[in-house]
Scaffold this motif. Structure first.
Motif, short mmCIF file in Angstrom:
data_model
loop_
_atom_site.label_atom_id
_atom_site.label_comp_id
_atom_site.label_asym_id
_atom_site.label_seq_id
_atom_site.Cartn_x
_atom_site.Cartn_y
_atom_site.Cartn_z
N ARG A 177 0.81 -1.22 0.00
CA ARG A 177 0.00 0.00 0.00
C ARG A 177 0.85 1.27 0.00
O ARG A 177 0.54 2.22 -0.76
N PRO A 178 1.93 1.37 0.78
CA PRO A 178 2.74 2.59 0.75
C PRO A 178 3.40 2.86 -0.61
O PRO A 178 3.63 4.01 -0.97
N PHE A 179 3.72 1.80 -1.37
CA PHE A 179 4.29 1.99 -2.70
C PHE A 179 3.20 2.38 -3.70
O PHE A 179 3.43 3.22 -4.57
N LEU A 180 2.04 1.78 -3.56
CA LEU A 180 0.96 1.98 -4.53
C LEU A 180 0.29 3.34 -4.38
O LEU A 180 -0.12 3.96 -5.37
N GLY A 181 0.14 3.80 -3.13
CA GLY A 181 -0.53 5.07 -2.90
C GLY A 181 -2.03 5.01 -3.11
O GLY A 181 -2.68 6.03 -3.32
N ALA A 182 -2.59 3.81 -3.05
CA ALA A 182 -4.03 3.60 -3.22
C ALA A 182 -4.37 2.28 -2.56
O ALA A 182 -3.48 1.50 -2.18
N ALA A 183 -5.66 2.01 -2.42
CA ALA A 183 -6.08 0.75 -1.83
C ALA A 183 -5.56 -0.42 -2.67
O ALA A 183 -5.68 -0.42 -3.90
N VAL A 184 -4.99 -1.41 -2.01
CA VAL A 184 -4.42 -2.55 -2.74
C VAL A 184 -5.52 -3.34 -3.44
O VAL A 184 -5.27 -4.02 -4.44
N SER A 185 -6.75 -3.24 -2.95
CA SER A 185 -7.87 -3.93 -3.62
C SER A 185 -8.12 -3.40 -5.02
O SER A 185 -8.75 -4.08 -5.84
N THR A 186 -7.60 -2.21 -5.35
CA THR A 186 -7.80 -1.66 -6.70
C THR A 186 -7.01 -2.43 -7.75
O THR A 186 -7.27 -2.27 -8.96
N ILE A 187 -6.02 -3.23 -7.33
CA ILE A 187 -5.26 -4.02 -8.31
C ILE A 187 -5.44 -5.51 -8.11
O ILE A 187 -4.74 -6.31 -8.74
N THR A 188 -6.37 -5.92 -7.25
CA THR A 188 -6.63 -7.34 -7.06
C THR A 188 -7.08 -7.97 -8.37
O THR A 188 -7.91 -7.41 -9.10
N ASP A 189 -6.50 -9.13 -8.68
CA ASP A 189 -6.79 -9.86 -9.93
C ASP A 189 -6.43 -9.05 -11.16
O ASP A 189 -6.98 -9.28 -12.24
N ARG A 190 -5.48 -8.14 -11.03
CA ARG A 190 -5.03 -7.34 -12.17
C ARG A 190 -3.52 -7.43 -12.32
O ARG A 190 -2.79 -7.67 -11.34
#
Length: 246
Positions: free
Chosen positions: A95-108
Motif C-alpha cells: 500500500r505505501p508503494f501503490l498510494g491507493a487501496a491494494v484492492s484496486t489491483i486485485t486480480d489485475r
C-alpha cells in the motif's frame, strides 16, 4: 481426464529451477522474499499457480509488471526455455508503494512503469534491491498493522474465523474487512482460509499420511464436503487429486 506426468510425483524438478533469496535487513519490512524461476520444456506445460495474499513485482522478457493479489488459482503455459525474477511483497506492505487501496489491483496485472520510474534494465536481486531502496515510502503504521495481523493468521493455526480474530484484536469484522481491502487487497476470511489450506500442502510436502475428515475438522470445517469445496476453489482441483503432485 489424463494428467501430464510432468506435474506428478515432484517431476517438475526435472524441468524447473527455483530459488528464493531473502531480502536484505533494511528491506525485510516490505519484502517477504525474492523468487527466481527458470524452466526448460520441449512441449508446452500447464503450470498450476496457487494464490497467496502477496503483491508481486515481476521481471520477464524485458518487461516489468505488478501483479495484484490473485483471488484464485491460475494456469501459466510454460514452453521452451525461459525465466522470471519476482519480488513478493509482505501482505499489507505494498500500500505505501501503490498510494491507493491494494484492492484496486486485485486480480489485475499492471505495467510496472506506470507505478515506478527508473526500473532496472538488467534486473537481478542486487539491482532490484537498489531500485527498491531508491523508492522506499514513508513508514505507514496502518500498513504495518495489517502486515502484523496477516503474520498472526499465519502463525496461529487456531484462527479459523474472522469474528474470533476481530474480537482478539479488539475490533469488529467490518473494520477488519476495511483494513484488509485497503492494505492487503483481499478479505480476512480469504486470508484465513488460504493459510489453513496451506497447512494441507505442507503436510503433503512432508509425505505425511492424511485422514481427510480429521484434517477438515482440525482446520475448523464443519464437514469434509465444505473443506473439499474450499480446496477446489483455491487450488483448482480436489485435495486427493492435488496430493498426486507430490
Amino acid at each position: 481426464m489424463s494428467r501430464d506426468a510432468r506435474g506428478l510425483g515432484g517431476a517438475w524438478v526435472k524441468h524447473q529451477r527455483h530459488a528464493f533469496p531473502g531480502p536484505s535487513a533494511d528491506l525485510a519490512p516490505y519484502v517477504a522474499r525474492y523468487w527466481v524461476v527458470s524452466w526448460q520444456y520441449d512441449e508446452p506445460y500447464r503450470q498450476l499457480i496457487v494464490p497467496y495474499p502477496n503483491v508481486h513485482l515481476t521481471f520477464q522478457n524485458g518487461r516489468a509488471s505488478v501483479n495484484g493479489v490473485a483471488s484464485g488459482h491460475q494456469v501459466k503455459v510454460l514452453d521452451g526455455s525461459g525465466g522470471v525474477l519476482g519480488v513478493a511483497f509482505r501482505p499489507g506492505m505494498f500500500r505505501p508503494f501503490l498510494g491507493a487501496a491494494v484492492s484496486t489491483i486485485t486480480d489485475r496485472v499492471v505495467d510496472a512503469a506506470e507505478l515506478f520510474p527508473g526500473l532496472p534494465n538488467e534486473p537481478d536481486v542486487p539491482a532490484v534491491e537498489a531500485f527498491l531502496r531508491a523508492h522506499l515510502p514513508e513508514p505507514d503504521a496502518r500498513a504495518q498493522h495489517a502486515a502484523e495481523v496477516v503474520d498472526k493468521i499465519i502463525a496461529e493455526p487456531g484462527i479459523t474465523r474472522v469474528d474470533a480474530l476481530a474480537r482478539e484484536l479488539g475490533t469488529n469484522v467490518r473494520a477488519l474487512q476495511r483494513l484488509f481491502a485497503e492494505h492487503v487487497g483481499i478479505g480476512p476470511k480469504w486470508v484465513i482460509r488460504r493459510y489453513r489450506l496451506h497447512e494441507v500442502t505442507e503436510r503433503l510436502a512432508r509425505g505425511e499420511p492424511i485422514d481427510w475428515a480429521v484434517l477438515a475438522a482440525d482446520l475448523g470445517y464443519s464437514d469434509q464436503a465444505h473443506f473439499v469445496r474450499d480446496f477446489r476453489a483455491m487450488f483448482g482441483e480436489p485435495p486427493t487429486r492435488y496430493a498426486q503432485r507430490y
